[in-house]
Every structure is written in C-alpha cells, then in structure tokens.
Scaffold this motif. Sequence first.
Motif, PDB file in Angstrom:
ATOM      1  N   ARG A   1       0.817  -1.208   0.000  1.00 42.93           N
ATOM      2  CA  ARG A   1       0.000   0.000   0.000  1.00 42.93           C
ATOM      3  C   ARG A   1       0.858   1.268   0.000  1.00 42.93           C
ATOM      4  NH1 ARG A   1      -5.324   0.427   1.671  1.00 42.93           N
ATOM      5  NH2 ARG A   1      -5.210  -1.624   2.660  1.00 42.93           N
ATOM      6  N   LEU A   2       2.071   1.167   0.560  1.00 41.91           N
ATOM      7  CA  LEU A   2       2.927   2.343   0.694  1.00 41.91           C
ATOM      8  C   LEU A   2       4.387   1.924   0.722  1.00 41.91           C
ATOM      9  CD1 LEU A   2       3.137   5.469   1.367  1.00 41.91           C
ATOM     10  CD2 LEU A   2       3.160   4.780   3.784  1.00 41.91           C
ATOM     11  N   THR A   3       5.243   2.733   0.070  1.00 39.26           N
ATOM     12  CA  THR A   3       6.690   2.597   0.172  1.00 39.26           C
ATOM     13  C   THR A   3       7.235   3.843   0.852  1.00 39.26           C
ATOM     14  OG1 THR A   3       6.864   1.273  -1.846  1.00 39.26           O
ATOM     15  CG2 THR A   3       8.847   2.399  -1.122  1.00 39.26           C
ATOM     16  N   VAL A   4       8.245   3.677   1.696  1.00 38.00           N
ATOM     17  CA  VAL A   4       8.852   4.817   2.386  1.00 38.00           C
ATOM     18  C   VAL A   4      10.358   4.782   2.171  1.00 38.00           C
ATOM     19  CG1 VAL A   4       9.124   6.043   4.567  1.00 38.00           C
ATOM     20  CG2 VAL A   4       7.037   4.713   4.140  1.00 38.00           C
ATOM     21  N   LEU A   5      10.910   5.914   1.760  1.00 39.06           N
ATOM     22  CA  LEU A   5      12.346   6.062   1.554  1.00 39.06           C
ATOM     23  C   LEU A   5      12.829   7.332   2.241  1.00 39.06           C
ATOM     24  CD1 LEU A   5      12.593   5.318  -2.271  1.00 39.06           C
ATOM     25  CD2 LEU A   5      13.227   3.769  -0.428  1.00 39.06           C
ATOM     26  N   GLY A   6      14.083   7.327   2.648  1.00 40.89           N
ATOM     27  CA  GLY A   6      14.689   8.537   3.166  1.00 40.89           C
ATOM     28  C   GLY A   6      15.508   9.214   2.095  1.00 40.89           C
ATOM     29  N   THR A   7      15.652  10.521   2.201  1.00 43.96           N
ATOM     30  CA  THR A   7      16.540  11.254   1.313  1.00 43.96           C
ATOM     31  C   THR A   7      17.252  12.318   2.120  1.00 43.96           C
ATOM     32  OG1 THR A   7      16.711  12.366  -0.834  1.00 43.96           O
ATOM     33  CG2 THR A   7      14.904  13.039   0.598  1.00 43.96           C
ATOM     34  N   HIS A   8      18.356  12.790   1.603  1.00 43.11           N
ATOM     35  CA  HIS A   8      19.167  13.723   2.376  1.00 43.11           C
ATOM     36  C   HIS A   8      18.576  15.120   2.337  1.00 43.11           C
ATOM     37  CE1 HIS A   8      21.979  10.562   3.121  1.00 43.11           C
ATOM     38  NE2 HIS A   8      21.937  10.258   1.849  1.00 43.11           N
ATOM     39  N   GLY A   9      19.091  16.017   3.195  1.00 40.35           N
ATOM     40  CA  GLY A   9      18.471  17.308   3.489  1.00 40.35           C
ATOM     41  C   GLY A   9      18.110  18.172   2.301  1.00 40.35           C
ATOM     42  N   ARG A  10      17.710  19.385   2.564  1.00 42.54           N
ATOM     43  CA  ARG A  10      17.192  20.253   1.524  1.00 42.54           C
ATOM     44  C   ARG A  10      18.283  20.958   0.732  1.00 42.54           C
ATOM     45  NH1 ARG A  10      14.765  24.400   2.252  1.00 42.54           N
ATOM     46  NH2 ARG A  10      13.398  24.277   0.449  1.00 42.54           N
ATOM     47  N   GLY A  11      19.552  20.620   0.968  1.00 41.50           N
ATOM     48  CA  GLY A  11      20.612  21.221   0.177  1.00 41.50           C
ATOM     49  C   GLY A  11      20.474  20.901  -1.295  1.00 41.50           C
ATOM     50  N   ALA A  12      19.740  19.851  -1.606  1.00 38.12           N
ATOM     51  CA  ALA A  12      19.573  19.442  -2.999  1.00 38.12           C
ATOM     52  C   ALA A  12      18.667  20.376  -3.785  1.00 38.12           C
ATOM     53  CB  ALA A  12      18.998  18.023  -3.062  1.00 38.12           C
ATOM     54  N   ILE A  13      17.976  21.288  -3.109  1.00 37.05           N
ATOM     55  CA  ILE A  13      17.007  22.119  -3.825  1.00 37.05           C
ATOM     56  C   ILE A  13      17.663  22.948  -4.929  1.00 37.05           C
ATOM     57  CG2 ILE A  13      17.200  24.006  -2.150  1.00 37.05           C
ATOM     58  CD1 ILE A  13      14.274  24.635  -2.675  1.00 37.05           C
TER      59      ILE A  13
END
Length: 285
Positions: free
Chosen positions: A249-261
């Motif tokens: 029903r759902l997949t959850v992943l982490g990603t690194h901080g907002r520096g990628a914006i």
Amino acid sequence: MNRNSIVVGITAAPASRRALDWAVQRAADRHQSLELVSVVGGAVGAVGEREIVDRAMAAQRQVLEAEALRIADRGVSTTVRVDRGNPVARLIDASTDAALLVIGSDYRGPDSGPARGAHGVRIVAGAHCPVVVLPDLDLSDRAGVVAGVDGSEVSEHAIAFAAAEADRLGEPLTLVTAWSPVLMPDHGGVYPESGYPQEYLVNMQALSQEALSLSTAGLRQDYPDLEIRQHVEEGRPSAVINRLAASARLTVLGTHGRGAIARFLLGSISEEVLARLATATAIVR
C-alpha cells in the motif's frame, strides 16, 4: 497553516483525486486538517493577461471547493487556496509549515514507461516536510508498508514514518536492505572466471542482515502489535524495493536534506523509485 496539516496539490490529472482521497483517509485517521492547493502558472506578463489569469484562478477555486464538498462527510477540516506562479516553487512554499505534502503522478504502471516530467522530483527534493506521491494506479487491493533501510540517520526517519503508517493501517511492515558486492573491473577483475567467492557473498548477506536488525532494534518495543518483516537481498535497491512494493500500500524512503534544492536532485535511489512508482511512495528527511 500548522504542523498538523496535510497539504494536497490539486491539478486536473486523475492521480490528483487519488492523492486527495489518500490524504483524506490519513487526515481522518490521525486527526489532521487538509489544505487543498492549486497553482495557476504560465503567466508571462503580457498585456491583457491578468484578466485571463484571474478567470483561471476563479475556475480553479470552484474545482477546489467542489472537492472540499465531496469529502465534507469525512469529518476532516478542509481549507482551499489558489496561488499563481511557478507550481514547483508554490508547492514547496506551501510545505513550509505542513506535516505532509501529498501530490499525484501520471505514472500508470510498468507498461507506461517512466513518469513524465521533472516537477514531481523537484517538489520532493525541495519540500520542507515529508512528501507522498500517488501514482495513477488502483491501490485498493494492496496491503502492507515497505521501507528502504541503509543504516543512515535519514533511514531512521524513514523507518519511524513507515512504522507509524503500518501501525495506523494495521498492516505488516517490511524493512528492506539491498546490498551489492564490490564492483570488479571489466578488464579482467580479481575473479574474472569464477566470480565472487561464496564466503564473501555469504558474509555480505550476514553483515547486511545484522545492520538491518540493529537499525530496527527498538521497533518491536514501540509497536508490540505490529508485524515486522525483514528482507535482505543482493541487488539494486530501487529494483528490489519496487518489486516488493508492487503489492504494498505504501513505500517509504529517506533522502538527504534540503541542500539538494539548488540542483533539484534527490539521490539516485529515490529518483529511480519515483520514476517507476510501484505504489504510493513517501520520501522523508
């Protein structure tokens, strides 16, 4: 806006309604409020343009109000907002004080090719809160939550989010670690004929299993009634996760901080999963 609010990006795409319905259920379960947001873009400042934009914004507000009326019987406090400007930037702004941002994707399954456009990836990369992306798929027969685990601090946030969602749904949580052996050069590697020693592969599997167990050690205490499964496998993480997520029903992943914006980048694994959404997918920080 407050940190107990879910922002839902509303467009004309069919997946937008799927996104709203998902958000309504979550808001009802967790006693959260909703803010429905649409953005009218494309203005360039041409003479006579303002009247057109104003009409478009009025029409879009009617769409939002109709959607708010459709979900009124769910008992969820709902507000609507129509902005003008760049849709990516406006939705990122809307996420600033939100608990969650929910958007739809036009992805319709493996036979449709990768999801079109970079807007979804840019929104997820720049958002100030977790983002859930809904593909244009019927998920009504799905069950369970799948979470990617790599031992990082961000991964811990993904585990916490996934466990809370699985507990809310009353469904199993599958924690996934995918590993790959050290790459061998194409020009005749260390083991060019026989490949990797079996002992090495067994040890890599065991080390990955141990790391996953350590990452999830406290979950059973926090969620004693939650069914927790662990899955460790050699392979490309995005491929392993999406295969397991095909029935979830759902997949959850982490990603690194907002520096990628600044570059609108998430990281290869998150981008690969978003490009071929197997189910509703949450990206957390």
